[in-house]
Design a protein around this motif. Structure first.
Motif, mmCIF file in Angstrom:
data_model
loop_
_atom_site.group_PDB
_atom_site.id
_atom_site.type_symbol
_atom_site.label_atom_id
_atom_site.label_comp_id
_atom_site.label_asym_id
_atom_site.label_seq_id
_atom_site.Cartn_x
_atom_site.Cartn_y
_atom_site.Cartn_z
ATOM 1 N N GLN A 31 35.723 45.003 44.800
ATOM 2 C CA GLN A 31 35.204 46.192 44.111
ATOM 3 C C GLN A 31 34.015 45.870 43.211
ATOM 4 O O GLN A 31 33.054 46.620 43.151
ATOM 5 C CB GLN A 31 36.318 46.866 43.286
ATOM 6 C CG GLN A 31 37.454 47.365 44.178
ATOM 7 C CD GLN A 31 38.175 48.580 43.629
ATOM 8 O OE1 GLN A 31 37.560 49.470 43.057
ATOM 9 N NE2 GLN A 31 39.481 48.627 43.795
ATOM 10 N N GLU A 32 34.099 44.740 42.487
ATOM 11 C CA GLU A 32 33.038 44.467 41.512
ATOM 12 C C GLU A 32 31.799 43.841 42.131
ATOM 13 O O GLU A 32 30.678 44.079 41.680
ATOM 14 C CB GLU A 32 33.574 43.588 40.382
ATOM 15 C CG GLU A 32 34.347 44.424 39.356
ATOM 16 C CD GLU A 32 35.330 43.592 38.548
ATOM 17 O OE1 GLU A 32 35.018 42.424 38.257
ATOM 18 O OE2 GLU A 32 36.417 44.115 38.223
ATOM 19 N N GLY A 35 30.917 46.050 46.291
ATOM 20 C CA GLY A 35 30.608 47.484 46.335
ATOM 21 C C GLY A 35 31.685 48.391 46.896
ATOM 22 O O GLY A 35 31.412 49.544 47.258
ATOM 23 N N ALA A 36 32.913 47.916 46.982
ATOM 24 C CA ALA A 36 33.978 48.771 47.531
ATOM 25 C C ALA A 36 34.476 49.744 46.465
ATOM 26 O O ALA A 36 34.556 49.394 45.286
ATOM 27 C CB ALA A 36 35.134 47.896 48.010
ATOM 28 N N ASP A 37 34.790 50.973 46.886
ATOM 29 C CA ASP A 37 35.507 51.869 45.977
ATOM 30 C C ASP A 37 36.975 51.894 46.406
ATOM 31 O O ASP A 37 37.364 51.170 47.341
ATOM 32 C CB ASP A 37 34.873 53.268 45.952
ATOM 33 C CG ASP A 37 34.910 53.970 47.295
ATOM 34 O OD1 ASP A 37 35.748 53.605 48.151
ATOM 35 O OD2 ASP A 37 34.097 54.894 47.498
ATOM 36 N N SER A 38 37.789 52.690 45.735
ATOM 37 C CA SER A 38 39.232 52.632 46.005
ATOM 38 C C SER A 38 39.562 53.016 47.454
ATOM 39 O O SER A 38 40.476 52.473 48.053
ATOM 40 C CB SER A 38 39.990 53.521 45.018
ATOM 41 O OG SER A 38 39.549 54.858 45.149
ATOM 42 N N ASP A 40 37.526 52.540 50.036
ATOM 43 C CA ASP A 40 37.095 51.404 50.870
ATOM 44 C C ASP A 40 38.181 50.340 50.920
ATOM 45 O O ASP A 40 38.429 49.736 51.958
ATOM 46 C CB ASP A 40 35.822 50.763 50.290
ATOM 47 C CG ASP A 40 34.602 51.652 50.411
ATOM 48 O OD1 ASP A 40 34.479 52.357 51.423
ATOM 49 O OD2 ASP A 40 33.772 51.639 49.479
ATOM 50 N N GLU B 70 27.762 53.578 55.579
ATOM 51 C CA GLU B 70 27.997 55.023 55.540
ATOM 52 C C GLU B 70 27.702 55.659 56.893
ATOM 53 O O GLU B 70 28.435 56.534 57.352
ATOM 54 C CB GLU B 70 27.105 55.661 54.467
ATOM 55 C CG GLU B 70 27.450 55.223 53.058
ATOM 56 C CD GLU B 70 28.719 55.895 52.561
ATOM 57 O OE1 GLU B 70 28.697 57.106 52.358
ATOM 58 O OE2 GLU B 70 29.740 55.193 52.413
#
Lengths: 78, 418
Positions: A31-32, A35-38, A40, B70
């Motif tokens: 995540q940090e 670049g992953a979000d929850s 992802d 994306e």
């Protein structure tokens, strides 16, 4: 020689997060640093489950912050 | 930001992804030349389907507009919306670096169906592999409002962020509702339009089952023939159309190029049947009447009508009756064309693409034709601009859209020449 767990985690990470191989290092946080979000992370874990034929419960996912965490976890399961 | 709304709304940017080309500059000359974007379906296997042709968007590459990660996973209807929005914003030369302004800019890009490709793939996953294999992106990529949501996130637009879902009237209602939002002062500018991508196994199966589409597969490029006596159903299309709408004084002050003003917007409900239009086009008539009234217009003012003209037996007959009733003695001298003859029926994107077409028609003073017109139908006896584009003075253009559920919408645009 078959691919190592790290190489396979790296491949899945690159596919799911759209990062390059050189970015994926053992101490990198999904995540940090990558670049992953929850959402992802959920999808990444599903892809890892498929790649390695393991089940990763949500409680374990919570502790899987870095590439190294994932590699160690998967090695412990195999 | 303190701003006094002028109550007038203009169009300053156009963007489109269509079966005849991936941009306005690409599709418009081809449409005027009478080309068709209809052909054999390539997006899916049609072996078991009675309809095997469609108007597909070809060679679209989402990664031109969003990053690779994306591009690989967002639903096609979202990708079309982002592409058309980017083109419209570029065309408008919109001030993207003004962070304060972004609080006054909204997004209203509707979709008739939403992320049907995502829905289909994930439903297959559910049945084949179980609920724990379903993607966390299913819900966000399936919901129709995500075209607006995704666009607002991408550009940082923090004004009204909403969505219209009225089947095939979605595009017109989206632009009309965005026009009202600016007119009443709730935003200075809106990114408005419609997007659709439902040429897939479940979309095709559904429309085949509804007996709404043509099965004249051998007709290929000439299968969509609005107002022609041999018409027998619509051709499924896909794509997106997006307009940048702005308060007139704001647009003028920043020196924007202005395509035209939104001057009329009418809506009505059929209250008749879930898929069939009301007999005699009663709802369509009232929609046009309201549009005329809202713009202080008379039928004489309308120089061109872009019809809903789906190429179904009922729509084209009833829309003709409705135009005759709304326009009275002006009906026969008002040119009416259906561009669905060349790009099929893009459902929720149709009214938005057709609005783009109206503004281009006024800019270039030329009406796009109804192609594939050869056999007159006694019940469809208006001037349909058959087969060839026509030069004419076009100061005011109108477009109709009617959707399943009895949703009717009509927009009118006026050229600004000063």
């Amino acid at each position: 020689m078959s691919a190592t767990v790290f190489e396979r985690v790296r491949k899945v990470t690159c596919e799911e997060l759209g990062v390059t191989e050189t970015e994926v290092e053992m101490d990198k946080s999904f995540q940090e640093d990558l670049g992953a979000d929850s959402l992802d992370v959920v999808e990444l874990v599903m892809a890892l489950e498929e790649e390695f034929g393991v089940e990763i419960p949500d409680d374990d996912v919570a502790n899987m912050k870095t590439v190294g965490d994932a590699v160690t976890y998967i090695e412990s399961k195999n | 930001m303190s701003f006094q709304p002028s109550g007038r709304v203009v169009v300053t940017g156009l963007g489109a992804v269509t079966p005849l080309g991936l941009s306005v500059d690409e599709f418009w000359p081809r449409m005027l030349a009478g080309e068709s974007g209809i052909g054999s379906v390539t997006l899916m296997d049609t072996t078991e389907y009675p309809t095997k042709i469609a108007a597909e968007v070809k060679d679209f590459d989402a990664s031109v507009y969003v990053d690779k990660k994306e591009a690989r996973r967002i639903d096609r209807f979202m990708a079309f919306a982002v592409a058309a929005s980017q083109m419209a914003l570029d065309d408008a030369n919109f001030p993207m670096d003004d962070e304060d302004l972004k609080y006054e800019v909204g997004c209203l890009i509707g979709s008739g169906i939403g992320g049907l490709n995502t829905m289909t793939e994930q439903t297959q996953k559910l049945w084949r592999e179980g609920p724990d294999r379903v993607s966390p992106f299913l819900v966000p990529y399936m919901i129709p409002d995500m075209a607006s949501g995704y666009t607002s996130i991408r550009y940082g637009f923090k004004g009204p962020n909403t969505c219209v879902v009225t089947a095939c009237a979605t595009g017109v209602h989206s632009i009309g509702d965005a026009y009202h939002i600016i007119k009443r002062g709730d935003a200075i500018a809106m990114i408005a339009g419609g997007t659709e991508a439902s040429i897939n196994p479940i979309g095709m199966a559904g429309f085949c089952a509804a007996r709404a589409m043509t099965t004249k597969n051998e007709a290929g490029a000439t299968a969509s023939r609005p107002f022609d006596a041999t018409r027998d159903g619509f051709i499924l299309g896909e794509g997106a159309g997006v307009l940048v709408l702005e308060d007139y004084e704001f647009a003028k002050a920043r020196g924007a190029k202005i395509y035209g003003e939104v001057i009329g917007y009418g809506m009505s409900g059929d209250a008749h049947h879930i898929t069939m239009p009301a007999p005699n086009g009663d709802g369509a008539y009232r929609s046009m009447l309201k549009c005329l009234k809202s713009g202080g217009l008379t039928p004489k003012d309308i120089d061109y009508v872009n019809a809903h003209g789906t190429s179904t037996p009922y729509n084209d007959k009833f829309e003709t009756m409705a135009i005759k009733r709304a326009f009275g003695e002006e009906a026969h001298s008002t040119p009416v064309s259906s561009t669905k003859s060349s790009i099929g029926h893009c459902l929720g994107a149709a009214g938005a693409i057709e609005s783009v077409i109206c503004l281009l028609a006024m800019r270039d003073q030329i009406m796009p034709p109804t192609i594939n017109y050869s056999t007159p139908d006694p019940e469809c006896d208006l001037d349909y601009v058959p087969n060839e584009a026509r030069k004419a003075q076009i100061d005011v253009a109108m477009t109709n859209s009617f959707g399943f559920g009895g949703h009717n919408g009509t927009l009118a645009f006026r050229r600004i020449t000063e």
